[in-house]
Scaffold this active site. Structure first.
Site, PDB file in Angstrom:
ATOM      1  N   HIS A  21       0.867  -1.202   0.000  1.00  0.00           N
ATOM      2  CA  HIS A  21       0.000   0.000   0.000  1.00  0.00           C
ATOM      3  C   HIS A  21       0.894   1.241   0.000  1.00  0.00           C
ATOM      4  O   HIS A  21       1.481   1.583   1.015  1.00  0.00           O
ATOM      5  CB  HIS A  21      -0.901   0.011   1.241  1.00  0.00           C
ATOM      6  N   HIS A  23       1.383   5.432  -1.788  1.00  0.00           N
ATOM      7  CA  HIS A  23       0.957   6.542  -2.651  1.00  0.00           C
ATOM      8  C   HIS A  23       2.204   7.131  -3.304  1.00  0.00           C
ATOM      9  O   HIS A  23       3.022   7.743  -2.617  1.00  0.00           O
ATOM     10  CB  HIS A  23       0.249   7.622  -1.819  1.00  0.00           C
ATOM     11  N   HIS A 182      -4.356  -0.428   6.057  1.00  0.00           N
ATOM     12  CA  HIS A 182      -3.824   0.380   7.168  1.00  0.00           C
ATOM     13  C   HIS A 182      -4.691   0.302   8.422  1.00  0.00           C
ATOM     14  O   HIS A 182      -5.245   1.308   8.879  1.00  0.00           O
ATOM     15  CB  HIS A 182      -3.577   1.833   6.752  1.00  0.00           C
TER      16      HIS A 182
HETATM   17  C1  NCD Z   1      -3.578   9.161   2.074  1.00  0.00           C
HETATM   18  C2  NCD Z   1      -3.187  10.187   1.017  1.00  0.00           C
HETATM   19  O1  NCD Z   1      -2.668  11.244   1.376  1.00  0.00           O
HETATM   20  O2  NCD Z   1      -3.361   9.894  -0.174  1.00  0.00           O
HETATM   21  N1  NCD Z   1      -3.551   9.796   3.367  1.00  0.00           N
HETATM   22  C3  NCD Z   1      -3.452   9.186   4.578  1.00  0.00           C
HETATM   23  O3  NCD Z   1      -3.533   9.868   5.588  1.00  0.00           O
HETATM   24  N2  NCD Z   1      -3.250   7.888   4.674  1.00  0.00           N
HETATM   25  C4  NCD Z   1      -4.897   8.575   1.740  1.00  0.00           C
HETATM   26  C5  NCD Z   1      -5.243   7.355   2.561  1.00  0.00           C
HETATM   27  O4  NCD Z   1      -4.655   6.295   2.405  1.00  0.00           O
HETATM   28  O5  NCD Z   1      -6.155   7.466   3.407  1.00  0.00           O
HETATM   29 ZN    ZN Z   2      -3.285   5.116   1.714  1.00  0.00          ZN
END
Ligand code: NCD
Ligand code: ZN
Length: 366
Positions: A21, A23, A182
């Protein structure tokens, strides 16, 4: 640590881990995020919450190409792509996604739950046809598990989601493979532990390291703010026990999620913690503190691959117990990002292992 260990610090050799996972964002930021992730992880499940979101196979494949273009020479890395579930996600699109061989999951963001979730799905029962197609295709649903009901206390949103949404969803779709992403609570650990083997969960390193006090140490701490928000110590303890417990339903997902410093240090700061610059090192710190370094391999390098039906990695990653300090920030000006553990020491560091050293016996083992 005795004096001889101080001289030859402890080494840990594991099969190269994967991040289930992450980003990576898009555009110029890919040069930073892809390098940080690919130095540590062989593969990563790449979240689709771009703006606009990744909703078609064609968009996911183009995004994959941009990620690979940003990959520094010499690093091996495979981005495992995902689609963003919307009310418009069709069975035909899901079929195309699966046959591409490059798309490994579909992310459900309850609308309004987190960063770039506005296009998400409020009522998952409106996606019954898509979920039925995913059951048939064996394409997992990756879930941001928080209700968005403003009446529900923000610290209870995961627990309430499990009762109101996840349990009924799993009953309605008895073959659907699901990753609760998460996880942050004891209740999530208990739910996943008791669920059938088609249900799993990722655990971030910040939820293993920090409890909600970290949000308020001497003042408001925006760089410790993420969603789902950090919870009480009892929940952190439950997550640590799940991570080190050897149960294959729990695996590594960093949820590394960079936001510019100015977007976090704001009257309405963004949720997300950038952990990629020290992710596997910090997981090692957690496992070492529990005397469970022998369990890191399963959590980081095996359980996720097994769940997703992908081969385990055969190359290796070497960590050495030599402290280093994470930079206070990465980049400058408006683009600066403050990473997890900024300006403070991390106990483990990556050892770049030359190809010739990989075969040499004797150094392996923790
Ligand atoms: C994530 C993001 O910034 O894309 N932020 C986070 O706090 N985890 C989005 C997510 O996974 O909820
Ligand atoms: Zn995330």
């Amino acid at each position: 640590m005795n004096s001889s260990e101080a001289e030859t610090s402890q080494r840990l050799v594991i099969p190269r881990p994967d991040d289930w996972h992450v980003h990576l964002r898009d555009g110029a930021l890919l040069n930073l995020t892809v390098a940080d992730t690919a130095r540590r992880f062989a593969r990563a499940i790449v979240m689709p919450n771009l703006d606009p979101p990744v909703v078609t196979t064609a968009q996911a494949l183009q995004y994959r190409d941009r990620i690979l273009q940003a990959l520094p020479r010499g690093l091996q890395f495979e981005p495992l792509m995902t689609l963003y579930l919307t009310l418009g996600t069709s069975a035909a699109e899901l079929g195309a996604a699966k046959s591409s061989g490059k798309i490994h999951g579909v992310k459900w963001y309850p609308a309004g739950a987190t960063t770039n979730s506005a296009h998400g799905v409020h009522d998952i029962r409106q996606c019954t046809a898509a979920l039925t197609a995913m059951e048939e295709l064996g394409l997992p649903l990756l879930v941001h598990g928080e209700v968005t009901d403003p009446e529900v206390d923000v610290f209870d949103r995961e627990r309430v989601f499990i009762e109101r949404e996840l349990a009924p969803l799993l009953e309605r779709h008895p073959r659907l493979r699901v990753v609760l992403e998460h996880i942050t609570t004891r209740q999530a650990v208990e739910f996943i532990s008791q669920a059938p083997s088609r249900v799993a969960a990722t655990i971030t390193v910040h939820h293993l390291l920090l409890n909600r006090n970290a949000l308020f140490v001497g003042g408001l701490r925006p760089h410790s703010y993420c969603l789902p928000v950090l919870k009480r110590e009892e929940h952190r303890r439950a997550l640590v026990q799940a991570a080190i417990g050897g149960n294959p339903k729990f695996f590594l997902g960093s949820d590394s999620a960079p936001h510019a410093r100015r977007a976090k240090e704001s009257a309405c700061g963004c949720a997300g913690i950038y952990s990629a610059p020290a992710a596997i090192e910090l997981y090692a710190e957690v496992f070492a503190a529990e005397g469970a370094l022998d369990r890191l391999e399963g959590f980081a390098s095996q359980h996720g691959a097994d769940f997703y039906g992908l081969p385990r990695n055969s190359d290796r990653l070497v960590l050495q117990q030599t402290p280093w300090t994470v930079p206070l920030q990465i980049g400058d000006g408006d683009a600066a990002i403050v990473p997890l553990r900024a300006g403070a020491p991390v106990q483990w560091r990556l050892v770049p292992e030359p190809a010739s050293a990989q075969a040499s016996p004797g150094e392996a083992g923790a």
